[in-house]
Motif scaffolding. Structure first.
Motif, short mmCIF file in Angstrom:
data_model
loop_
_atom_site.label_atom_id
_atom_site.label_comp_id
_atom_site.label_asym_id
_atom_site.label_seq_id
_atom_site.Cartn_x
_atom_site.Cartn_y
_atom_site.Cartn_z
N ARG A 19 28.15 40.62 48.58
CA ARG A 19 29.01 41.90 48.32
C ARG A 19 29.59 41.96 47.12
N GLN A 20 30.26 40.97 46.40
CA GLN A 20 31.22 41.15 45.42
C GLN A 20 30.32 41.10 44.13
N LEU A 21 29.16 40.36 44.09
CA LEU A 21 28.32 40.58 42.89
C LEU A 21 26.87 41.21 43.20
N PRO A 22 26.95 42.70 43.25
CA PRO A 22 26.10 43.45 43.87
C PRO A 22 24.71 43.37 42.96
N PHE A 49 29.07 30.95 41.25
CA PHE A 49 29.27 32.01 41.54
C PHE A 49 30.86 32.08 41.98
N LEU A 50 31.88 32.95 41.79
CA LEU A 50 33.20 32.78 42.13
C LEU A 50 33.39 34.38 42.80
N ALA A 51 33.80 34.42 44.03
CA ALA A 51 34.50 35.67 44.43
C ALA A 51 35.52 35.81 45.35
N VAL A 52 36.49 36.75 45.58
CA VAL A 52 37.50 36.75 46.53
C VAL A 52 37.22 38.24 47.32
N SER A 53 37.30 38.05 48.53
CA SER A 53 37.02 39.60 49.23
C SER A 53 38.08 40.70 48.46
N GLU A 62 41.63 41.21 49.31
CA GLU A 62 42.56 40.46 48.84
C GLU A 62 42.56 40.05 47.32
N GLN A 63 41.89 41.01 46.53
CA GLN A 63 41.82 40.89 44.99
C GLN A 63 43.05 41.26 44.57
N VAL A 64 43.39 40.99 43.26
CA VAL A 64 44.55 40.95 42.34
C VAL A 64 45.76 40.57 43.15
N ARG A 65 45.79 39.38 43.92
CA ARG A 65 46.78 39.07 44.66
C ARG A 65 47.15 37.78 44.55
N GLY A 66 46.40 37.06 43.36
CA GLY A 66 46.74 35.76 43.18
C GLY A 66 45.68 34.74 43.78
N TYR A 67 44.76 35.25 44.70
CA TYR A 67 43.87 34.48 45.37
C TYR A 67 43.01 33.67 44.43
N GLY A 68 42.27 34.57 43.42
CA GLY A 68 41.49 34.13 42.59
C GLY A 68 41.89 32.94 41.69
N THR A 69 43.29 33.26 41.24
CA THR A 69 43.86 31.97 40.42
C THR A 69 44.04 30.95 41.51
N ARG A 70 44.32 30.96 42.50
CA ARG A 70 44.54 29.69 43.62
C ARG A 70 43.38 28.96 43.58
N ASN A 73 30.33 40.39 31.73
CA ASN A 73 31.24 41.21 30.76
C ASN A 73 32.80 41.43 31.77
N ALA A 74 32.35 41.68 32.88
CA ALA A 74 33.46 42.37 34.14
C ALA A 74 34.40 41.21 34.43
N ALA A 75 33.85 39.90 34.08
CA ALA A 75 34.50 38.83 34.69
C ALA A 75 35.12 38.03 33.71
N VAL A 76 34.95 38.26 32.42
CA VAL A 76 35.39 37.59 31.35
C VAL A 76 36.76 37.37 31.32
N GLY A 77 37.49 38.66 31.51
CA GLY A 77 39.09 38.62 31.47
C GLY A 77 39.71 37.97 32.56
N TYR A 78 38.79 37.86 33.66
CA TYR A 78 39.56 36.79 34.96
C TYR A 78 39.53 35.40 34.37
N PHE A 79 38.42 35.14 33.75
CA PHE A 79 38.00 33.66 33.49
C PHE A 79 39.00 33.18 32.50
N ALA A 80 39.31 34.04 31.16
CA ALA A 80 40.13 33.94 30.01
C ALA A 80 41.76 33.57 30.58
N LYS A 81 42.04 34.28 31.69
CA LYS A 81 43.19 34.00 32.51
C LYS A 81 43.38 32.71 33.03
N GLN A 82 42.21 32.03 33.08
CA GLN A 82 42.13 30.92 33.91
C GLN A 82 42.02 29.82 33.02
N1 COA Z 1 38.99 41.40 34.58
C1 COA Z 1 39.92 41.22 33.89
N2 COA Z 1 41.01 40.57 34.35
C2 COA Z 1 40.91 40.29 35.95
C3 COA Z 1 39.79 40.49 36.65
C4 COA Z 1 38.65 41.16 35.83
N3 COA Z 1 37.45 41.27 36.40
N4 COA Z 1 39.99 40.18 37.76
C5 COA Z 1 41.35 39.73 37.86
N5 COA Z 1 41.82 39.48 36.77
C6 COA Z 1 43.14 39.08 36.35
C7 COA Z 1 44.23 39.77 37.37
O1 COA Z 1 44.80 40.94 36.83
C8 COA Z 1 45.19 38.77 36.98
O2 COA Z 1 45.92 38.91 35.93
P1 COA Z 1 47.63 38.50 35.76
O3 COA Z 1 47.64 37.07 36.09
O4 COA Z 1 47.72 39.04 34.45
O5 COA Z 1 48.31 39.50 36.88
C9 COA Z 1 44.42 37.48 36.95
O6 COA Z 1 42.99 37.95 36.35
C10 COA Z 1 44.20 36.51 38.17
O7 COA Z 1 43.87 37.46 39.16
P2 COA Z 1 43.89 37.28 40.80
O8 COA Z 1 44.83 38.14 41.77
O9 COA Z 1 44.30 35.61 40.95
O10 COA Z 1 42.35 37.14 41.04
P3 COA Z 1 41.49 37.96 42.24
O11 COA Z 1 41.98 37.37 43.33
O12 COA Z 1 41.50 39.40 41.93
O13 COA Z 1 40.02 37.24 41.92
C11 COA Z 1 37.79 37.61 40.84
C12 COA Z 1 39.29 37.53 40.61
C13 COA Z 1 37.17 37.81 39.57
C14 COA Z 1 37.33 36.54 41.64
C15 COA Z 1 37.66 38.87 41.69
O14 COA Z 1 38.09 39.92 41.12
C16 COA Z 1 36.23 38.98 42.40
O15 COA Z 1 35.83 38.61 43.38
N6 COA Z 1 35.23 39.61 41.54
C17 COA Z 1 33.86 40.07 41.70
C18 COA Z 1 33.07 38.84 41.50
C19 COA Z 1 33.23 38.27 40.16
O16 COA Z 1 33.06 38.99 39.16
N7 COA Z 1 33.20 37.02 40.09
C20 COA Z 1 33.20 36.33 38.83
C21 COA Z 1 31.94 36.08 38.22
S1 COA Z 1 30.96 34.77 39.43
#
Ligand code: COA
Length: 431
Positions: free
Chosen positions: A72-75, A146-150, A153-161, A184-193
């Motif tokens: 679902r999350q990685l269409p 793969f990594l995904a949050v439903s 629940e997204q953007v509530r800290g679940y991905g970070t935890r 490209n869509a996930a680079v921001g999330y991983f950079a924050k981790q």
């Molecule tokens: N691009 C940029 N920043 C992102 C982001 C994205 N796609 N997704 C989350 N962030 C940011 C959040 O804003 C948050 O920033 P903050 O700490 O400054 O507030 C930080 O990353 C952590 O967010 P968090 O709430 O812990 O993550 P999440 O629960 O939303 O989960 C994903 C993040 C990527 C796992 C979730 O968005 C997801 O399932 N995405 C679809 C699947 C995917 O792309 N997976 C990664 C590749 S396998």
């Protein structure tokens, strides 16, 4: 040993004030949510399980949920590929489950065409997969597939935890690095981790924390993908990934304690860009490691009190005529140092004696600073050294007033220094 109660009380007070201020900030920051997740974890509402395809029914059910979540999350990811990796026995899924109420569609009684509203509302409490990360271990590093949050629940800290749980668990199994291919869509999330793209310059740095994976190289172990960015992240043994916020507060608090106890507060201009190293932050220069051949920093000494006897220094010979500017400046500084009234001016003012000094005096000057400027050949003319002497005396009068003992010492020293300067200039033909 006696303890200075006054100063420790002042510091404790400042530290408490700071802690209170920081707690107020923490309470209003969005990452406070992570703490709420921790509470859910302690209450058993949120839990984590490592699942692999071991053939057991429960594992297979969890893996099916993971597969559905990733699908679902990685269409854009081919479903077959997800199924292959998730059910591959070399891959492991860290599954994040939340106990929550779930509406179960009631089975429609035979004969009736549509279920009644009561029947639709059958609620059951069960563990639901809200996040998952699928990874594979390669020696000392792990690749995240793969990594995904439903989506609910997204953007509530679940991905970070989830990521932090993974890092903490892998840390105890000797894994030192994580690698992933992020679109490209996930680079921001991983950079924050803490992930970054390993460039050639980073790969060659000899940081002790830069572990075996760069040295031995994970290239060759895992496939390169088109259209994805390779990102890596070190797992630091010294970091407790499950209490990062507390560590952050502790570190900030420790830094503030250093500021409050060891330095005069100075307001610096805001940062325009994030510096690479902490000592590049204005005001933290003292944290820089000493350069090779650099003398260790002088310990801060108290300014000698008025009654302390003047230090004995060699009086420069009046017969010798210095020729270079450097020699002339050295001569006049030695003249000043050997003068009995130079005691307030020999070293930079000690903040423990005058806490607000560097807030009042923006351009401090003293004889040891002048001496070191001269050793670095900063003075080009005698006028420059003359103006530093003037600055030093003006600072003294401005801070201490005309009637102080310091002003008196400044008057005596100024006369001696200016006389010597006039004489040197005359001898050297500068006038
Ligand atoms: N691009 C940029 N920043 C992102 C982001 C994205 N796609 N997704 C989350 N962030 C940011 C959040 O804003 C948050 O920033 P903050 O700490 O400054 O507030 C930080 O990353 C952590 O967010 P968090 O709430 O812990 O993550 P999440 O629960 O939303 O989960 C994903 C993040 C990527 C796992 C979730 O968005 C997801 O399932 N995405 C679809 C699947 C995917 O792309 N997976 C990664 C590749 S396998």
């Amino acid at each position: 040993m006696e303890i200075d109660d006054t100063s420790s009380a002042v510091h404790a007070q400042s530290d408490n004030d700071f802690r209170e201020a920081l707690e107020r900030v923490v309470a209003h920051r969005p990452w406070r949510l992570v703490t709420d997740l921790e509470k859910d974890e302690s209450a058993g509402v949120l839990k984590y399980e490592f699942v692999t395809n071991d053939g057991k029914e429960n594992s297979l059910i969890d893996l099916v949920h993971c597969k559905c979540l990733f699908g679902r999350q990685l269409p854009k990811m081919p479903k077959e590929y997800i199924v292959r990796l998730v059910f591959d026995r070399r891959h492991i899924c860290l599954v994040m489950k939340r106990r929550q109420e779930v509406a179960i569609p009631s089975s429609t009684p035979s004969g009736s065409k549509t279920p009644s509203p009561e029947e639709e509302k059958t609620i059951r409490v069960q563990d639901v997969v809200v996040g998952a990360v699928c990874f594979r271990l390669f020696g000392s590093f792990a690749e995240i597939a793969f990594l995904a949050v439903s989506s609910k629940e997204q953007v509530r800290g679940y991905g970070t935890r989830l990521m932090n749980q993974l890092k903490e668990a892998l840390k105890h199994h000797g894994i030192t690095d994580l690698v992933t291919y992020a679109d490209n869509a996930a680079v921001g999330y991983f950079a924050k981790q803490g992930f970054y793209s390993p460039t050639a310059s980073q790969a060659t740095k000899s940081d002790s924390e830069w572990h075996t994976c760069i040295k031995t190289g994970y290239d060759g172990y895992i496939k390169d993908y088109d259209g994805a960015n390779k990102m890596v992240c070190c797992i630091y043994k010294s970091v407790d990934y499950l209490r990062l916020q507390e560590m952050r507060v502790e570190c900030t608090s420790a830094l503030w304690q250093v500021f409050l106890t060891k330095s005069t507060p100075v307001r610096h201009k805001g940062l325009e860009m994030m510096p690479k190293r902490i000592f590049e932050v204005p005001g933290l220069e003292h944290l820089a490691p000493p350069e090779e051949n650099e003398e260790p920093p002088r310990s801060r000494r108290s300014t000698p009190r008025p009654e302390s006897p003047p230090r004995q220094r060699p009086v420069p010979s009046r017969l010798q005529v210095p020729t270079s500017i450097e020699a002339m400046v050295s001569d006049v500084i030695e003249t000043a140092l050997s003068n009995g009234s130079s005691w307030p001016f020999r070293d930079p003012v000690d903040v423990s004696l005058a806490p607000d000094y560097y807030q009042v005096i923006r351009h401090p000057m003293d004889l040891s600073t002048m001496k070191s400027k001269n050793q670095k050949n900063i003075y080009r003319t005698l006028d420059e050294v003359r103006s530093d002497f003037r600055l030093m005396f003006e600072n003294c009068l401005f801070y201490n007033g005309d009637e102080s003992v310091y002003a008196h010492a400044a008057g005596v020293l100024e006369r001696a220094v200016m006389q010597r300067l006039d004489r040197l200039e005359a001898m050297a033909g500068h006038k």
